[in-house]
Every structure is written in C-alpha cells, then in structure tokens.
Design an enzyme around this catalytic site. Structure first.
Site, PDB file in Angstrom:
ATOM      1  N   CYS A 400     -16.265  -3.090  88.097  1.00 17.39           N
ATOM      2  CA  CYS A 400     -16.665  -3.497  89.446  1.00 17.39           C
ATOM      3  C   CYS A 400     -17.549  -4.739  89.420  1.00 17.39           C
ATOM      4  CB  CYS A 400     -17.419  -2.367  90.136  1.00 17.39           C
ATOM      5  SG  CYS A 400     -16.436  -0.905  90.502  1.00 17.39           S
ATOM      6  N   MET A 401     -18.349  -4.885  88.377  1.00 24.65           N
ATOM      7  CA  MET A 401     -19.327  -5.969  88.316  1.00 24.65           C
ATOM      8  C   MET A 401     -18.770  -7.251  87.708  1.00 24.65           C
ATOM      9  SD  MET A 401     -22.913  -4.118  87.332  1.00 24.65           S
ATOM     10  CE  MET A 401     -22.332  -3.620  85.718  1.00 24.65           C
TER      11      MET A 401
END
Length: 409
Positions: A400-401
């Site tokens: 996600c990052m």
C-alpha cells in the site's frame, strides 16, 4: 530511469514512488478519524523513522526511491507559471468555493511558503487559526472554532499505491472512492504532465475525471497481458469496465484480459491487495477467507470493436484461476496466519497479506506479523522485515505504501 514500465508484481523493482509521512498526520483528531479513513492516530516521529527504514531496505536492494513531494516540487520549480493554477485547483477541490476565500488562502500560501515547503503545506492542510483575522468573511467563519480546518489535510498520502496504478508503460489515474482522498491524485496529474521523467512518456488509460471509482490497491499486474482488479469497497464495476476499455482501445497496450475479482465489501478487505499478493512466480500470500469458491469475471475486447467488452463469469477457486491465467502448472497459496484463525484475523488486520515483492521470492513485510512471516520463511521466501508499530495504524502494508514505477522487463 524515465517513464513507467510495470508488467509484473514480482520482477526486480528498479524504481518506486513513496511519500514520507508529514505534518498532515498531526491534523488527525479523534472526532474525524472515520471521515479521514483512520482507526487510530500514528505517532508522527516514529512513523517517519519506520518509513525511512522502509526506504532504506528498498535502496539496499537496488531500488531507486523517489518521493511524491520531491517530484511535485520539481514540477513547480521548473514551471513557476503552474504555481497559481495548481493552488487554485487544489483550493477548489478542497471545497473552497468562494473567490474571496480562494484569494485569501492563495496569498497566505504564496507569501509564507515556497518550494518543497509549499508542496508539503498543501498536503498538511490549513487551520482557521493560521489565517488570522478572517472572522468577517461569513457567518460560518464567525462561529467556527479557531482550530477548524479551512482546508483539510491529506493523511492517507503515504499510501502511494492508491491514487494511480502503473500498468505496462501507462497508468490509471484514479477517481478515489471517498472525498478525503480525491485530491491526492492532483499531484500525479501535474507530475505526469510536466515532470521531465514522465512528460510525454506515460499513456493514461483511465483519468481522474471519470465518474466511476477505482483505486490502486485493487490493481495487480498478473502477467504482461493479464490484469487483475478487485471489485471492492473502493473500486466499482463500472470503474473496471472503463479501465478495461482504456487498455483495449490502445493497440500498444499488451493487456488483453482483465480479471475482475469479486471480494467482500468491508474495511478489512478494502482492496484486493489486502486479500492476496504475489510473492514468487508460483506463490501468493492470501487471507484464508477467500479459500474456496470465488467469483471472477473475465473481461476481453470485442471481436469487432475493442470497446464492446466481452464479459464471462467464472466460478472457481483462486488456485485454479491463478494457474490458468499465469500459465503455471501449480501455484501455492500461503494463508496469512497459517491455520490459526485468530492469528489470521489479527495479522490480516495488520496487513499480513499485503507484501511488497521486490524480486521473485523476496518481499518486504511488516515486522509485527511474526506468525505469517515465519510461515513465509519456511516456504523459502526471503522476508525483509520493516518496523511497523505506527505506520500500521493507517491500515495499509508495504504494498500500500509503494507505487512501482519501473520493474525489470
């Protein structure tokens, strides 16, 4: 390295886009956590230390790390004529509709910030207190508490996976599901149009002006010609259809099959990559809840008109679907938490299935998911653990990052 080239989830990661958490996290308050899509408030100092450790793991393994805030700063430095239109667009999309307020906020920003500080301020938001004596502007301004946000912060920005998705040599620039995240795509819009690393090199298969929702956590490059997209809490069926048409109408795009995975519509399964991620040519981390019957829709271009989509429902299980479309005789699904359903639920909540693969069989994971990480090591996977006490409060993992910009061909 310029442009974008991502045709896989697992080929060696050469260049990646991150955003180091900033003061936007300091404008999270308990009363507004649900609206801003947080369950808790990360401690910024520690979150930054954890994020720096994440970036260093990537650099140590041969990945060039670039930051969203730096690329946007480059754009405004190279094109100072864009500062005014960018800020007025940011204000309009930040729900500042009156020209008087827009002008007041524009003057405040340009008189007090420049360069990277200006870009970071747009991410941080603006409070009423900062603006000084503006009580005569309207009744709302007169009754508002001094610490009200005039323009909201964007605390979700460190999840760079979602505002756009790299697909082949192009991108989907997304229409985000929730209002608090819609402005996040504005930075990528300017970067792809004006940054020398991307200007004229990136095809848009989907744009932020589309009416339908799609987010990057739902987009997985299974092979160079097959894309998986989750029908989820954040991505709608009509968004997937629009993205598929954008790909199929481009004769230079290699993607000719889009698989729409129907996953539960809930917070724990907000994106497809919280349910499963690819970690090797034949291995995937999964959440145990999707083992068993699964509904997937195969979308392919029409015979005469590529935009006339052909859609076929497939009722099967994840294992056989992946074997068929990735051309593997056998794939292995590795459950988050193993056969311990309590550990699975706990580590799924902390993104035990959300891994970032930086080369076949080599992944970055959250340190806190020790049950899942031990299982992965037993399967022969190289597991690189990053600290995660604070970053995990945002409900997103290493995938996600990070937004891959270039993977090895």
């Amino acid at each position: 390295m310029k442009g974008i080239c991502v045709r896989s989830e697992i080929k060696p990661l050469k260049k990646v886009l991150l955003h180091r958490p900033g003061r936007e996290l300091l404008n999270l308050v308990p009363d507004r956590l649900p609206e801003l899509l947080f369950d808790d408030i990360p401690f910024l100092k520690v979150a930054q230390q954890e994020h720096d450790a994440f970036a260093q793991i990537l650099r140590d393994n041969g990945t060039e790390v670039v930051y969203l805030e730096d690329l946007m700063t480059d754009v405004l430095k190279l094109h100072p004529e864009l500062v005014k239109p960018f800020l007025y667009q940011w204000l309009t999309e930040g729900n500042i509709k009156t020209r008087r307020w827009q002008d007041k906020l524009y003057d405040y920003l340009t008189q007090n910030f420049e360069g990277k500080a200006l870009v970071e301020k747009t991410m941080e938001g603006i409070t009423m207190r900062e603006m000084g004596d503006v009580r005569a502007y309207s009744l709302q301004d007169m009754i508002a508490p001094p610490d009200d946000m005039v323009v909201d912060a964007m605390p979700n920005l460190y999840f760079t996976r979602d505002p756009f998705a790299s697909v082949g040599t192009g991108v989907f620039l997304h229409k985000m599901r929730f209002p608090t995240r819609c402005r996040e795509t504005l930075y990528a819009d300017y970067i792809f149009n004006y940054h020398p690393d991307f200007e004229g090199l990136v095809t848009r298969y989907y744009d932020r002006t589309n009416h339908a929702n799609i987010e990057g956590g739902d987009v997985l490059n299974l092979t160079e010609d097959t894309l998986a997209i989750g029908i989820s809490q954040r991505t709608s069926p009509d968004g997937i259809e629009a993205a598929a048409r954008g790909l199929f109408l481009d004769p230079n795009a290699k993607i000719r099959t889009v698989l729409a995975f129907d996953i539960p519509d809930c917070r724990a399964f907000m994106h497809l990559d919280t349910v499963f991620t690819q970690i090797d040519v034949d291995k995937y981390t999964i959440h145990p809840a999707i083992i068993g019957p699964l509904t997937v829709y195969e979308i392919t271009p029409g015979a005469d008109d590529p935009a006339d989509l052909r859609i076929k429902r497939i009722d099967s299980d994840l294992e056989h679907i992946l074997e068929k479309y990735t051309h593997q005789d056998k794939v292995e699904l590795i459950p988050c938490g193993g056969d311990d359903m309590i550990a699975a639920a706990r580590e799924q909540w902390n993104d035990g299935s959300n891994t970032l693969c930086i080369a076949p069989g080599k992944i970055v994971v959250y340190q806190r998911n020790d049950v899942t990480n031990a299982i992965l090591r037993d399967k022969g996977i190289t597991v690189l653990e990053m600290p995660s006490a604070e970053l995990s409060r945002g409900r997103g993992g290493p995938r996600c990052m990070s937004m891959p910009l270039i993977r090895a061909e």
